[in-house]
Design a protein around this motif. Structure first.
Motif, PDB file in Angstrom:
ATOM      1  N   TRP A   1       0.854  -1.180   0.000  1.00 25.44           N
ATOM      2  CA  TRP A   1       0.000   0.000   0.000  1.00 25.44           C
ATOM      3  C   TRP A   1       0.888   1.228   0.000  1.00 25.44           C
ATOM      4  N   PRO A   2       0.660   2.168  -0.795  1.00 30.23           N
ATOM      5  CA  PRO A   2      -0.275   2.131  -1.907  1.00 30.23           C
ATOM      6  C   PRO A   2       0.359   1.475  -3.126  1.00 30.23           C
ATOM      7  N   ASP A   3      -0.471   1.028  -4.014  1.00 30.71           N
ATOM      8  CA  ASP A   3       0.008   0.505  -5.283  1.00 30.71           C
ATOM      9  C   ASP A   3       0.497   1.693  -6.102  1.00 30.71           C
ATOM     10  N   PRO A   4       1.749   1.656  -6.560  1.00 33.87           N
ATOM     11  CA  PRO A   4       2.273   2.821  -7.289  1.00 33.87           C
ATOM     12  C   PRO A   4       1.559   3.089  -8.605  1.00 33.87           C
ATOM     13  N   ASP A   5       0.765   2.151  -9.083  1.00 35.74           N
ATOM     14  CA  ASP A   5       0.081   2.322 -10.361  1.00 35.74           C
ATOM     15  C   ASP A   5      -1.335   2.852 -10.229  1.00 35.74           C
ATOM     16  N   ASP A   6      -1.782   3.206  -9.040  1.00 33.42           N
ATOM     17  CA  ASP A   6      -3.140   3.754  -8.910  1.00 33.42           C
ATOM     18  C   ASP A   6      -3.150   4.944  -7.957  1.00 33.42           C
ATOM     19  N   ASP A   7      -4.304   5.519  -7.799  1.00 35.74           N
ATOM     20  CA  ASP A   7      -4.459   6.714  -6.966  1.00 35.74           C
ATOM     21  C   ASP A   7      -5.019   6.383  -5.586  1.00 35.74           C
ATOM     22  N   SER A   8      -4.850   5.146  -5.124  1.00 35.79           N
ATOM     23  CA  SER A   8      -5.484   4.729  -3.877  1.00 35.79           C
ATOM     24  C   SER A   8      -5.000   5.530  -2.672  1.00 35.79           C
ATOM     25  N   ALA A   9      -3.734   5.899  -2.626  1.00 32.48           N
ATOM     26  CA  ALA A   9      -3.240   6.671  -1.482  1.00 32.48           C
ATOM     27  C   ALA A   9      -3.864   8.058  -1.450  1.00 32.48           C
ATOM     28  N   ALA A  10      -3.965   8.708  -2.601  1.00 34.16           N
ATOM     29  CA  ALA A  10      -4.576  10.039  -2.660  1.00 34.16           C
ATOM     30  C   ALA A  10      -6.053   9.972  -2.295  1.00 34.16           C
ATOM     31  N   THR A  11      -6.744   8.954  -2.785  1.00 31.28           N
ATOM     32  CA  THR A  11      -8.160   8.783  -2.459  1.00 31.28           C
ATOM     33  C   THR A  11      -8.334   8.562  -0.970  1.00 31.28           C
ATOM     34  N   ALA A  12      -7.532   7.677  -0.402  1.00 30.07           N
ATOM     35  CA  ALA A  12      -7.624   7.409   1.036  1.00 30.07           C
ATOM     36  C   ALA A  12      -7.349   8.670   1.839  1.00 30.07           C
ATOM     37  N   SER A  13      -6.337   9.426   1.450  1.00 30.37           N
ATOM     38  CA  SER A  13      -5.997  10.655   2.162  1.00 30.37           C
ATOM     39  C   SER A  13      -7.139  11.664   2.118  1.00 30.37           C
ATOM     40  N   LEU A  14      -7.761  11.817   0.964  1.00 32.84           N
ATOM     41  CA  LEU A  14      -8.889  12.747   0.849  1.00 32.84           C
ATOM     42  C   LEU A  14     -10.076  12.300   1.703  1.00 32.84           C
ATOM     43  N   LEU A  15     -10.363  11.003   1.689  1.00 29.76           N
ATOM     44  CA  LEU A  15     -11.479  10.495   2.489  1.00 29.76           C
ATOM     45  C   LEU A  15     -11.205  10.673   3.979  1.00 29.76           C
ATOM     46  N   ILE A  16      -9.993  10.350   4.405  1.00 29.68           N
ATOM     47  CA  ILE A  16      -9.633  10.517   5.815  1.00 29.68           C
ATOM     48  C   ILE A  16      -9.725  11.992   6.206  1.00 29.68           C
TER      49      ILE A  16
ATOM     50  N   PRO B   1     -23.599   5.470  23.488  1.00 26.85           N
ATOM     51  CA  PRO B   1     -24.942   5.884  23.837  1.00 26.85           C
ATOM     52  C   PRO B   1     -25.419   7.131  23.113  1.00 26.85           C
ATOM     53  N   GLY B   2     -24.539   7.924  22.490  1.00 26.92           N
ATOM     54  CA  GLY B   2     -25.053   9.146  21.886  1.00 26.92           C
ATOM     55  C   GLY B   2     -24.259   9.631  20.691  1.00 26.92           C
ATOM     56  N   GLY B   3     -23.383   8.821  20.168  1.00 29.01           N
ATOM     57  CA  GLY B   3     -22.557   9.262  19.053  1.00 29.01           C
ATOM     58  C   GLY B   3     -22.958   8.641  17.737  1.00 29.01           C
ATOM     59  N   LYS B   4     -22.083   8.826  16.756  1.00 24.89           N
ATOM     60  CA  LYS B   4     -22.295   8.228  15.435  1.00 24.89           C
ATOM     61  C   LYS B   4     -20.940   7.892  14.833  1.00 24.89           C
ATOM     62  N   THR B   5     -20.949   6.935  13.934  1.00 25.30           N
ATOM     63  CA  THR B   5     -19.763   6.581  13.161  1.00 25.30           C
ATOM     64  C   THR B   5     -20.084   6.810  11.698  1.00 25.30           C
ATOM     65  N   VAL B   6     -19.265   7.608  11.032  1.00 28.80           N
ATOM     66  CA  VAL B   6     -19.371   7.804   9.593  1.00 28.80           C
ATOM     67  C   VAL B   6     -18.232   7.003   8.983  1.00 28.80           C
ATOM     68  N   TRP B   7     -18.547   6.196   7.970  1.00 30.19           N
ATOM     69  CA  TRP B   7     -17.552   5.318   7.380  1.00 30.19           C
ATOM     70  C   TRP B   7     -17.519   5.452   5.861  1.00 30.19           C
ATOM     71  N   ALA B   8     -16.372   5.080   5.316  1.00 25.12           N
ATOM     72  CA  ALA B   8     -16.202   5.037   3.866  1.00 25.12           C
ATOM     73  C   ALA B   8     -15.284   3.877   3.541  1.00 25.12           C
ATOM     74  N   GLU B   9     -15.514   3.260   2.411  1.00 23.64           N
ATOM     75  CA  GLU B   9     -14.663   2.165   1.944  1.00 23.64           C
ATOM     76  C   GLU B   9     -14.150   2.478   0.556  1.00 23.64           C
ATOM     77  N   CYS B  10     -12.888   2.131   0.332  1.00 21.40           N
ATOM     78  CA  CYS B  10     -12.342   2.247  -1.007  1.00 21.40           C
ATOM     79  C   CYS B  10     -11.579   0.965  -1.334  1.00 21.40           C
ATOM     80  N   SER B  11     -11.730   0.547  -2.572  1.00 23.15           N
ATOM     81  CA  SER B  11     -11.094  -0.692  -3.021  1.00 23.15           C
ATOM     82  C   SER B  11      -9.608  -0.485  -3.219  1.00 23.15           C
ATOM     83  N   ARG B  12      -8.875  -1.525  -2.959  1.00 22.49           N
ATOM     84  CA  ARG B  12      -7.446  -1.552  -3.282  1.00 22.49           C
ATOM     85  C   ARG B  12      -7.344  -2.193  -4.646  1.00 22.49           C
TER      86      ARG B  12
END
Length: 149
Positions: free
Chosen positions: A47-62, A137-148
């Motif tokens: 991680w990340p695969d040098p041939d895709d934009d997965s690191a940039a996508t993950a960084s933006l989502l985070i 008891p009173g919070g929320k979790t927001v989640w996102a998934e991205c494929s590798r």
């Protein structure tokens, strides 16, 4: 993936494909959590695969999810949590805050003409899947998934 656990005070917790850190719901806290997550991801084998934009996508989502928690999920005296789960095919990003009463406006219902709402449009366009769920008891979790890829 590494089987090590990091337990130094104030440092993120890492266990075999999992990363977790608490952060204050401030802009600086969100920034620090994002940087720690990016360092952890960079250290993962394959991680990340040098041939895709997965690191940039993950960084933006985070960045977007932690910034949203700092802006919309702030409760005095309560931190937020950033958690990453990395599998061979998916990166799951979860941000939990204490404001279960302030749920994300899901696109296309987001107020993109106002001062907020554009960030979740970005999340929706970049993530393969995203959503939110209550965190008792009173919070929320927001989640996102991205494929590798």
């Amino acid at each position: 993936m590494n089987q090590e656990t990091v337990t130094a005070p104030g440092e993120p917790t890492v266990v075999a494909g999992h990363f977790r850190t608490m952060f204050p719901t401030t802009a600086r806290g969100a920034h620090t959590a994002r940087q720690a997550a990016e360092r952890w991801l960079a250290a993962q084998r394959g991680w990340p695969d040098p041939d895709d934009d997965s690191a940039a996508t993950a960084s933006l989502l985070i960045a977007e999810l932690t910034a949203n928690a700092a802006l919309h999920g702030r409760v005095k005296g309560r931190d937020a949590r950033l958690a990453l789960t990395l599998t061979p095919t998916i990166l799951r990003i979860e941000v939990t805050d204490a404001r279960g009463d302030r749920l994300p406006a899901t696109p296309p219902n987001a107020d993109v003409d106002g001062e907020s709402g554009r960030g979740l449009l970005l999340v929706a366009s970049l993530a393969d899947a995203w959503g939110y769920e209550p965190y008792p008891p009173g919070g929320k979790t927001v989640w996102a998934e991205c494929s590798r890829t």
